[in-house]
Design a protein around this motif. Structure first.
Motif, PDB file in Angstrom:
ATOM      1  N   ARG A  14      51.127  33.926   3.659  1.00 52.61           N
ATOM      2  CA  ARG A  14      50.644  33.369   4.944  1.00 52.61           C
ATOM      3  C   ARG A  14      51.049  34.268   6.098  1.00 52.61           C
ATOM      4  N   GLU A  15      52.274  34.772   6.066  1.00 53.35           N
ATOM      5  CA  GLU A  15      52.757  35.634   7.154  1.00 53.35           C
ATOM      6  C   GLU A  15      51.942  36.916   7.243  1.00 53.35           C
ATOM      7  N   LEU A  16      51.616  37.514   6.101  1.00 54.83           N
ATOM      8  CA  LEU A  16      50.820  38.744   6.098  1.00 54.83           C
ATOM      9  C   LEU A  16      49.431  38.481   6.693  1.00 54.83           C
ATOM     10  N   VAL A  17      48.793  37.423   6.228  1.00 58.47           N
ATOM     11  CA  VAL A  17      47.457  37.079   6.733  1.00 58.47           C
ATOM     12  C   VAL A  17      47.519  36.778   8.230  1.00 58.47           C
ATOM     13  N   LYS A  18      48.523  36.024   8.618  1.00 57.73           N
ATOM     14  CA  LYS A  18      48.678  35.662  10.046  1.00 57.73           C
ATOM     15  C   LYS A  18      48.841  36.917  10.900  1.00 57.73           C
ATOM     16  N   LYS A  19      49.670  37.829  10.445  1.00 59.73           N
ATOM     17  CA  LYS A  19      49.912  39.064  11.200  1.00 59.73           C
ATOM     18  C   LYS A  19      48.617  39.872  11.355  1.00 59.73           C
ATOM     19  N   ILE A  20      47.870  40.015  10.273  1.00 57.99           N
ATOM     20  CA  ILE A  20      46.629  40.803  10.314  1.00 57.99           C
ATOM     21  C   ILE A  20      45.592  40.139  11.217  1.00 57.99           C
ATOM     22  N   LEU A  21      45.414  38.840  11.060  1.00 60.00           N
ATOM     23  CA  LEU A  21      44.340  38.167  11.797  1.00 60.00           C
ATOM     24  C   LEU A  21      44.686  37.926  13.267  1.00 60.00           C
ATOM     25  N   LYS A  22      45.955  37.731  13.578  1.00 63.89           N
ATOM     26  CA  LYS A  22      46.343  37.580  14.992  1.00 63.89           C
ATOM     27  C   LYS A  22      46.053  38.859  15.764  1.00 63.89           C
ATOM     28  N   LYS A  23      46.242  40.015  15.115  1.00 61.42           N
ATOM     29  CA  LYS A  23      45.928  41.300  15.756  1.00 61.42           C
ATOM     30  C   LYS A  23      44.446  41.397  16.092  1.00 61.42           C
ATOM     31  N   GLN A  24      43.617  40.678  15.341  1.00 59.51           N
ATOM     32  CA  GLN A  24      42.172  40.679  15.575  1.00 59.51           C
ATOM     33  C   GLN A  24      41.759  39.638  16.617  1.00 59.51           C
ATOM     34  N   GLY A  25      42.740  38.875  17.105  1.00 53.60           N
ATOM     35  CA  GLY A  25      42.456  37.905  18.159  1.00 53.60           C
ATOM     36  C   GLY A  25      42.161  36.499  17.690  1.00 53.60           C
ATOM     37  N   TYR A  26      42.416  36.192  16.433  1.00 50.69           N
ATOM     38  CA  TYR A  26      42.169  34.843  15.929  1.00 50.69           C
ATOM     39  C   TYR A  26      43.389  33.955  16.147  1.00 50.69           C
ATOM     40  N   GLU A  27      43.115  32.661  16.337  1.00 52.10           N
ATOM     41  CA  GLU A  27      44.200  31.675  16.354  1.00 52.10           C
ATOM     42  C   GLU A  27      44.397  31.216  14.916  1.00 52.10           C
ATOM     43  N   ILE A  28      45.635  31.170  14.460  1.00 48.32           N
ATOM     44  CA  ILE A  28      45.928  30.838  13.069  1.00 48.32           C
ATOM     45  C   ILE A  28      46.671  29.509  12.982  1.00 48.32           C
ATOM     46  N   GLU A 110      40.351  46.263   4.623  1.00 42.42           N
ATOM     47  CA  GLU A 110      39.045  45.609   4.505  1.00 42.42           C
ATOM     48  C   GLU A 110      39.077  44.140   4.906  1.00 42.42           C
ATOM     49  N   PHE A 111      40.235  43.518   4.851  1.00 45.35           N
ATOM     50  CA  PHE A 111      40.351  42.075   5.061  1.00 45.35           C
ATOM     51  C   PHE A 111      39.772  41.592   6.401  1.00 45.35           C
ATOM     52  N   PRO A 112      40.114  42.231   7.549  1.00 44.05           N
ATOM     53  CA  PRO A 112      39.549  41.744   8.815  1.00 44.05           C
ATOM     54  C   PRO A 112      38.023  41.801   8.848  1.00 44.05           C
ATOM     55  N   GLU A 113      37.440  42.815   8.237  1.00 47.26           N
ATOM     56  CA  GLU A 113      35.978  42.928   8.209  1.00 47.26           C
ATOM     57  C   GLU A 113      35.368  41.831   7.335  1.00 47.26           C
ATOM     58  N   GLN A 114      36.035  41.507   6.228  1.00 46.80           N
ATOM     59  CA  GLN A 114      35.546  40.425   5.369  1.00 46.80           C
ATOM     60  C   GLN A 114      35.520  39.111   6.152  1.00 46.80           C
ATOM     61  N   ILE A 115      36.554  38.868   6.930  1.00 47.31           N
ATOM     62  CA  ILE A 115      36.629  37.629   7.721  1.00 47.31           C
ATOM     63  C   ILE A 115      35.514  37.605   8.769  1.00 47.31           C
TER      64      ILE A 115
END
Length: 122
Positions: A14-28, A110-115
């Motif tokens: 969860r922490e890894l995903v949160k870190k990656i997606l927060k950098k992209q501007g998403y609320e987690i 690739e993960f942020p692009e998949q999202i």
């Protein structure tokens, strides 16, 4: 800002995903088990749900089925997010109502692009 519910009983994941997606501007929003996932999905109405399959209390397949049976979650993308990468696991996730499948470990590049792709299809 788009909101993503990350359902995973593994804190490191969860922490890894949160870190990656927060950098992209998403609320987690995070959930640690099936009951928590149902409660937070209904309370927060996320734009996308990353659903681990092997989680305590209610598994990810059942949580997905319950959410997709509700009219208010019919169009919310639920992406199976799992280490279950055996033949047939992806089909099982799609049969449960998942809109996509991302296997773990994730490809950090690739993960942020998949999202983004799953959110655009909403």
């Amino acid at each position: 800002m788009k909101t993503i519910l990350v359902v995973d009983d593994n804190e490191d994941s969860r922490e890894l995903v949160k870190k990656i997606l927060k950098k992209q501007g998403y609320e987690i929003i995070e959930a640690v088990d099936g009951e928590d996932a149902l409660a937070k999905a209904i309370a927060y109405r996320p734009d996308l749900i990353l659903m681990d399959i092997s989680i305590p209390k209610i598994d990810g397949y059942e949580v997905t089925k319950r959410l997709k049976s509700r009219i208010d979650f019919k169009d919310t993308p639920i992406i199976a997010f799992t280490a279950h990468a055996m033949r047939g696991d992806q089909e099982k996730a799609l049969e449960a109502g998942c809109d996509g499948y991302i296997s773990k470990p994730i490809n950090v590049r690739e993960f942020p692009e998949q999202i983004k792709i799953y959110l655009k299809e909403k």
